[in-house]
Design a protein around this motif. Structure first.
Motif, mmCIF file in Angstrom:
data_model
loop_
_atom_site.group_PDB
_atom_site.id
_atom_site.type_symbol
_atom_site.label_atom_id
_atom_site.label_comp_id
_atom_site.label_asym_id
_atom_site.label_seq_id
_atom_site.Cartn_x
_atom_site.Cartn_y
_atom_site.Cartn_z
ATOM 1 N N ASP A 193 -3.439 8.958 2.822
ATOM 2 C CA ASP A 193 -3.570 7.908 3.010
ATOM 3 C C ASP A 193 -2.384 6.874 3.617
ATOM 4 O O ASP A 193 -2.478 6.425 5.275
ATOM 5 C CB ASP A 193 -3.377 5.899 2.090
ATOM 6 C CG ASP A 193 -4.746 7.004 1.517
ATOM 7 O OD1 ASP A 193 -5.563 7.487 2.266
ATOM 8 O OD2 ASP A 193 -5.410 6.698 0.219
ATOM 9 N N GLN A 194 -1.231 7.924 3.898
ATOM 10 C CA GLN A 194 0.185 7.419 4.498
ATOM 11 C C GLN A 194 0.021 7.824 6.201
ATOM 12 O O GLN A 194 0.467 7.185 6.905
ATOM 13 C CB GLN A 194 1.195 7.868 3.736
ATOM 14 C CG GLN A 194 2.865 7.121 4.594
ATOM 15 C CD GLN A 194 3.883 7.980 3.012
ATOM 16 O OE1 GLN A 194 3.538 8.308 2.903
ATOM 17 N NE2 GLN A 194 4.797 7.552 3.528
ATOM 18 N N LEU A 195 -0.651 9.044 5.944
ATOM 19 C CA LEU A 195 -0.486 9.886 7.271
ATOM 20 C C LEU A 195 -1.651 8.484 7.789
ATOM 21 O O LEU A 195 -1.498 8.895 9.448
ATOM 22 C CB LEU A 195 -1.607 11.130 7.417
ATOM 23 C CG LEU A 195 -0.446 12.269 7.178
ATOM 24 C CD1 LEU A 195 -0.757 13.769 6.767
ATOM 25 C CD2 LEU A 195 0.707 12.259 7.544
ATOM 26 N N LEU A 196 -3.083 8.213 7.903
ATOM 27 C CA LEU A 196 -3.545 7.667 8.745
ATOM 28 C C LEU A 196 -2.886 6.092 8.885
ATOM 29 O O LEU A 196 -3.242 5.594 9.957
ATOM 30 C CB LEU A 196 -5.076 7.178 7.511
ATOM 31 C CG LEU A 196 -5.740 5.999 8.099
ATOM 32 C CD1 LEU A 196 -6.624 7.038 9.354
ATOM 33 C CD2 LEU A 196 -6.868 5.727 7.023
ATOM 34 N N LEU A 197 -2.307 5.438 7.972
ATOM 35 C CA LEU A 197 -1.572 4.819 8.600
ATOM 36 C C LEU A 197 -0.261 4.336 10.149
ATOM 37 O O LEU A 197 0.015 3.980 10.582
ATOM 38 C CB LEU A 197 -0.598 3.643 7.455
ATOM 39 C CG LEU A 197 -1.427 3.458 6.082
ATOM 40 C CD1 LEU A 197 -0.696 2.586 4.604
ATOM 41 C CD2 LEU A 197 -2.333 2.084 6.477
#
Length: 285
Positions: free
Chosen positions: A257-261
């Motif tokens: 999720d953090q990489l997507l953000l």
């Protein structure tokens, strides 16, 4: 025969048991304002912002400097600037109120009572924070004070400053920045992943220290401490019971999720850059 009328010299109720928690942003702001002070100014003075917790602890979260001029017997503050800055800060964070004031220098000075009297009209029982930017004792001494009024009967005479305990507290996001800023030189600021890696390394080091402490107590190399044992037990009890597979999945999902953000933020910056260049080219044509 002695007269039955007596004049009582007394102090107002003491606030020495008061505790103040100071966030590192306050310390860095004060030091930055001191570096940028006018050439003729020997010290800086400013307002402390924060809140008073239900247990009475003063939580100092922000601050700003207030222009002033002072001589041996008087201090003049720019009150209009002070009120404008307070209004601007409260538009961003209405929960932050005046909790006291700060000054650079070693301890209190002759004009501190005058400034304390002004801030006493702004808030009840303001604290006075001092930072020794001159390193008189080889370090930047940080102290907190409250004033106690001395009265003769019903007539107030003077104010006495009493030191109170200070606690430097920070959340994990502040700790990452604090660890970077306290070093002498920094090549670059860490990104989110590097900050997470540093936090995990520090967490593993703390777990190793606790593990070593427990082993030393069990083997009899260190005396047992019931308070520390209860604290460790309460900390372990807060950890959810998850299997290693479920824990790995939870961490990996959060990382994805953090990489997507990060990807979406980078894509947005790229689109804004393209739009700005196209707009500039259209205006030229």
């Amino acid at each position: 025969m002695a007269s039955s009328d007596q004049t009582v010299l007394q102090f107002s109720p003491s606030s020495a048991s008061l505790l103040a928690k100071v966030h590192p942003l306050v310390i860095f702001n004060i030091c930055d304002c001191f570096v940028r002070r006018p050439d003729q100014a020997e010290r800086i003075i400013g307002t402390l912002l924060g809140s008073v917790l239900p247990d009475g602890t003063v939580d100092v979260r922000n601050c700003y400097a207030v222009p002033h001029s002072e001589s041996q017997d008087q201090v003049a503050l720019d009150i209009d600037y002070h009120h404008n800055m307070l209004s601007s800060h409260q538009k961003v964070n209405p929960k932050e109120v005046i909790v006291g004031w700060f000054s650079t220098g070693f301890g209190v000075s002759g004009g501190s009572a005058l400034i304390q009297e002004f801030y006493s009209r702004e808030t009840s029982n303001p604290i006075h924070l001092t930072i020794d930017t001159g390193f008189q004792n080889g370090k930047a001494s940080i102290k907190g004070f409250v004033s106690v009024h001395l009265s003769l009967g019903d007539q107030p005479l003077a104010a006495q400053f009493q030191e109170i305990p200070l606690d430097l507290c920070m959340i994990e996001a502040e700790r990452v920045g604090f660890d970077m800023l306290k070093t002498t030189t920094v090549d670059k600021l860490p990104n989110d992943l590097e900050g997470m890696e540093a936090s995990m390394e520090r967490l593993l080091a703390l777990i190793d220290d606790v593990h070593k402490y427990v082993d030393d107590v069990v083997e009899g190399r260190l005396p047992q401490d019931n308070k520390t044992g209860r604290f460790i037990a309460d900390t372990v009890a807060t950890i959810p019971k998850l299997s290693p597979q479920a824990f790995d999945k939870l961490v990996n999902d959060g990382l994805q999720d953090q990489l997507l953000l990060l990807y979406l933020a980078s894509l947005t910056r790229t689109q804004l850059s393209f739009a700005e260049k196209l707009n500039t080219a259209a205006q030229i044509l």
